[in-house]
Motif scaffolding. Structure first.
Motif, short mmCIF file in Angstrom:
data_model
loop_
_atom_site.label_atom_id
_atom_site.label_comp_id
_atom_site.label_asym_id
_atom_site.label_seq_id
_atom_site.Cartn_x
_atom_site.Cartn_y
_atom_site.Cartn_z
N GLU A 82 0.90 -1.28 0.21
CA GLU A 82 0.06 -0.06 -0.13
C GLU A 82 0.90 1.35 0.05
OE1 GLU A 82 -4.34 -0.44 1.96
OE2 GLU A 82 -3.10 0.35 3.22
N ARG A 83 2.06 1.20 0.66
CA ARG A 83 2.67 2.28 0.81
C ARG A 83 4.07 1.94 0.29
NH1 ARG A 83 1.03 6.86 3.57
NH2 ARG A 83 2.85 7.63 2.27
N PRO A 84 4.49 1.80 -0.74
CA PRO A 84 5.94 1.67 -1.57
C PRO A 84 6.71 2.80 -1.39
CG PRO A 84 4.25 2.08 -3.37
CD PRO A 84 3.36 1.95 -1.98
N ASP A 85 6.04 4.05 -1.11
CA ASP A 85 7.08 5.07 -1.01
C ASP A 85 7.63 5.11 0.60
OD1 ASP A 85 4.70 5.51 0.16
OD2 ASP A 85 4.39 7.46 -0.01
N VAL A 86 6.88 4.59 1.48
CA VAL A 86 7.36 4.63 3.05
C VAL A 86 8.33 3.34 2.93
CG1 VAL A 86 6.77 3.80 5.24
CG2 VAL A 86 5.29 5.62 4.01
N ASP A 87 8.07 2.14 2.17
CA ASP A 87 9.08 1.09 2.17
C ASP A 87 10.28 1.30 1.48
OD1 ASP A 87 9.47 -2.04 2.10
OD2 ASP A 87 9.37 -1.22 0.19
N ALA A 88 10.29 2.16 0.36
CA ALA A 88 11.48 2.61 -0.12
C ALA A 88 12.32 3.40 0.43
CB ALA A 88 10.96 3.25 -1.37
N VAL A 89 11.99 4.33 1.16
CA VAL A 89 12.96 5.20 1.94
C VAL A 89 13.28 4.48 3.25
CG1 VAL A 89 11.85 7.26 1.25
CG2 VAL A 89 10.97 6.38 3.25
N TYR A 90 12.87 3.49 3.73
CA TYR A 90 13.36 2.76 4.82
C TYR A 90 14.08 1.64 4.56
CZ TYR A 90 10.71 5.83 8.11
OH TYR A 90 10.45 7.08 8.88
#
Length: 679
Positions: A82-90
């Motif tokens: 759902e949140r690939p952006d959050v996953d990507a930065v972390y």
């Protein structure tokens, strides 16, 4: 407090009854961390992740561990899908700090979201010690913790973007084939050693490369540097890998569909989760393999995978679910594995013994069980059909793996393209209709004005903004659907999505950010042009922009595609495996792509024959426009009409067209010539 019970994410809902006081990602969690003056504990995973389930059972369902988490942290659960952006930065932070990444991902961060300690799966005792250590550091050496978080954020933000080069040339693409050959497993197919992931995007490039003429300055020219050897290498790598995967345990030999990856180098034992994106990409590749070679195996695998998608992954609303779990009854692979005794019990002694040999049931998995392989097609097809049917019926009584039934825009875009093309190639209108139904759902439910929402579930859209891959993959799917159906609705929607890509995702230097300019601000704006399990957003955008430019003659879209493909030139030599989709798009760009305008009534058999001939072409990136005489909505059709009262096909390159033809044989001759433009 149960904050996850109403989430659209099945993964979050799986944790709703944990004793952990979970927050979903959002302002509430950050505000609570600031109020309590404690760190965030951010746990990122997805529903089909086996080790996510293990950590949940060991730690998040354990009262003592949960009490420690609740006392010392604000706990945030994130669905990476759902949140690939959050996953990507972390994930970038985790890889920078530990040298590796994976899921579940465990991140300790300041109340501002700055990571200061990261990891992946931790067994319960180790996790408890970690909780104590981080909590003590926060209370006893706060300055050092904050400094660590600031340094990590500063280092990540100072990372320069991957450099870009010029548009790839024929020589660039040839070098990429040689680069892939260096890591190719000559015996078992695929690239590298264990574990092995389906190299879908690299295979798409190899299929495009193997049969494509390379065109420079309007002329057909051979590949430089041993063109026959390079094309032969591409052919070998594609054929051997596609056959090995189809015959191995990574493919479900009973019901169809591919598992996520193989834990061994020989495609024997899979990691059993089945992901929508893998099967969408592989469906399209196997259909293209058949189109390129006439492979009987390719046809069978494509149709079985398509049927599996409709049977197992379709949602009541017409979209496609995200994944099937690896586990059932808490045991990985239990639904799929067999013992010789089980086969004998279901099939009887004679057929059971035959099936044991046929499917290589020799204890390849765990506890004497095996994953079914089919290393050669059985000579007795009727017997095989009977055995397969009986095993499927018996397996239906087992406890099925759980299904993550959220609909993700990007992955449904991949499915739309695959089903539309497969349905057209194999005369399966039901597959085209399934693609259309998914497109309708995305168009009517996932659009918020001109903005795209990433997910929905049970007919309710989530509130997560679409990222670059959502816009690009959906545009790709809708352009493919338009090419198959001639329905201009999909052409127009694809154009609107791509306008958003150009206006809201551009980095100003020819590339694209993964999030829009008005997206939630994280400590870093993610941007990764390389392929992972799915095409990178940048390469997916380049491919869709290129196709749209071919249908419209738009220089703006063509130039944006070429600029985005500059990264491929940098990756081609040593990292071609991570640029497969970009290489496939670059091959189309170098070759034109060829444009075919089919003019005539869709109900006229002569029009249908011309249309099918165009769709059967393996020319890389070929685009097809279909419409009635006088159609003006799609520029490639504008000003083109019937010839002598007959439906006609116009073969073009960059809107320069040859004389129209009215027969499939004439069209085939023009396509085999490999280039458009006046003689």
């Amino acid at each position: 407090m149960n904050r996850l019970k109403d989430a659209t994410s099945p993964y979050l809902r799986q944790h709703a009854d944990n004793p952990v006081d979970w927050f979903a990602w959002g302002d509430e969690a950050f505000e609570e961390a600031r109020r309590r003056d404690v760190p965030l504990l951010i746990s990122v995973g997805y529903s089909a992740c086996h080790w996510c389930h293990v950590m949940a059972h060991e730690s998040f369902e354990d009262g003592g561990t949960a009490a420690m988490m609740n006392e010392h942290f604000v706990n945030v659960k994130v669905d990476r899908e759902e949140r690939p952006d959050v996953d990507a930065v972390y994930m970038a932070a985790t890889q920078a700090m530990t040298g590796q990444g994976g899921w579940p991902m465990t991140v300790f961060a300041t109340p501002e979201g700055h990571p200061f300690y990261t990891g992946t799966y931790f067994p319960r005792e180790q996790f408890q010690r970690l909780l104590t250590g981080v909590s003590n550091a926060w209370t006893g050496d706060r300055a050092a913790v904050l400094e660590q978080g600031s340094k990590i954020v500063e280092a990540l933000n100072e990372r320069s973007a991957l450099p870009s080069g010029p548009l790839p040339t024929p020589s660039t693409l040839a070098r990429a084939v040689h680069g892939l050959a260096e890591s190719f497993d000559q015996v078992r197919g695929g690239f590298g050693g264990a574990p092995k992931f389906p190299p879908s995007m690299a295979l798409e490039f190899l299929l495009r490369y193997r049969g494509a003429p390379v065109i420079e300055s309007g002329q057909t020219s051979p590949e430089p540097k041993e063109p026959r050897a390079t094309a032969s290498a591409a052919r070998l790598m594609a054929d051997r890998t596609l056959e090995a995967m189809a015959r191995g345990g990574i493919y479900d030999q009973l019901a169809g569909g591919f598992a996520r990856y193989s834990v061994d180098a020989g495609w024997v034992v899979p990691h059993f989760e089945k992901m929508l994106y893998d099967n969408a990409l592989l469906l399209r590749v196997y259909a293209h393999w058949w189109r390129s070679t006439g492979s009987v195996l390719g046809r069978r695998i494509a149709l079985e995978t398509a049927d599996w998608l409709l049977a197992e992954m379709r949602t009541p609303e017409g979209g496609f679910a995200s994944a099937l779990d690896a586990d059932s009854e808490g045991v990985e692979g239990k639904f799929y594995a067999w013992t010789p005794e089980e086969l004998h019990k279901v099939l009887g002694e004679e057929d059971g013994a035959w099936a044991v040999d046929l499917f290589e049931v020799t204890g390849t998995f765990e506890h004497g069980t095996s994953v079914l392989q089919l290393l050669a097609d059985p000579e007795d097809a009727e017997r095989f059909a009977r055995v397969r049917s009986a095993l499927l019926a018996a397996r239906a009584h087992r406890v099925r793996p759980g299904r993550d039934d959220k609909v993700v825009a990007a992955w449904n875009g991949l499915v739309i393209a695959a089903l539309a093309e497969t349905g057209a190639l194999f005369d399966r209108p039901d597959l085209v209709e399934a693609a259309r139904a998914a497109a309708v759902l995305l168009d009517e439910l996932h659009m918020d004005g001109d903005r795209l929402l990433r997910t929905s579930r049970d007919g309710r859209a989530g509130d997560n903004a679409g990222v670059l891959e959502d816009y690009a993959d959906l545009a790709e799917g809708l352009l493919a659907l338009y090419g198959v159906t001639g329905e201009v609705r999909w052409f127009h929607r694809a154009g609107a999505l791509l306008e958003n890509v150009l206006d809201r995702f551009s980095d100003g230097s020819g590339g694209f950010f993964d999030t829009a300019d008005d997206a939630e601000r994280l400590f870093q704006r993610p941007q990764d042009p390389t392929d992972n399990a799915t095409p990178s957003g940048q390469f997916a955008a380049a491919g869709a922009l290129l196709s749209y430019a071919a249908l419209t003659g738009s220089a703006r879209h063509r130039e944006a595609a070429e600029a985005a493909l500059g990264t491929v030139t940098v990756l081609a030599d040593k990292h071609a495996r991570f640029a497969g989709w970009g290489l496939a798009a670059a091959q189309a760009a170098v070759s034109g792509p060829i444009e075919v305008a089919i003019v005539g009534s869709p109900d006229d058999p002569a029009t249908a024959a011309l249309h099918r001939t165009a769709l059967l072409s393996s020319l890389p990136g070929l685009v097809v426009a279909l419409g009635e005489p006088g159609s003006e909505e799609v520029p490639l059709l504008s000003g083109r009409g019937l010839v002598g009262g007959q439906p006609a096909a116009y073969v073009c390159r960059r809107f320069v067209c040859k004389l129209p033809v009215t027969t499939p044989a004439g069209l085939l001759a023009e396509l085999e010539n490999g280039s458009g433009g006046d003689d």
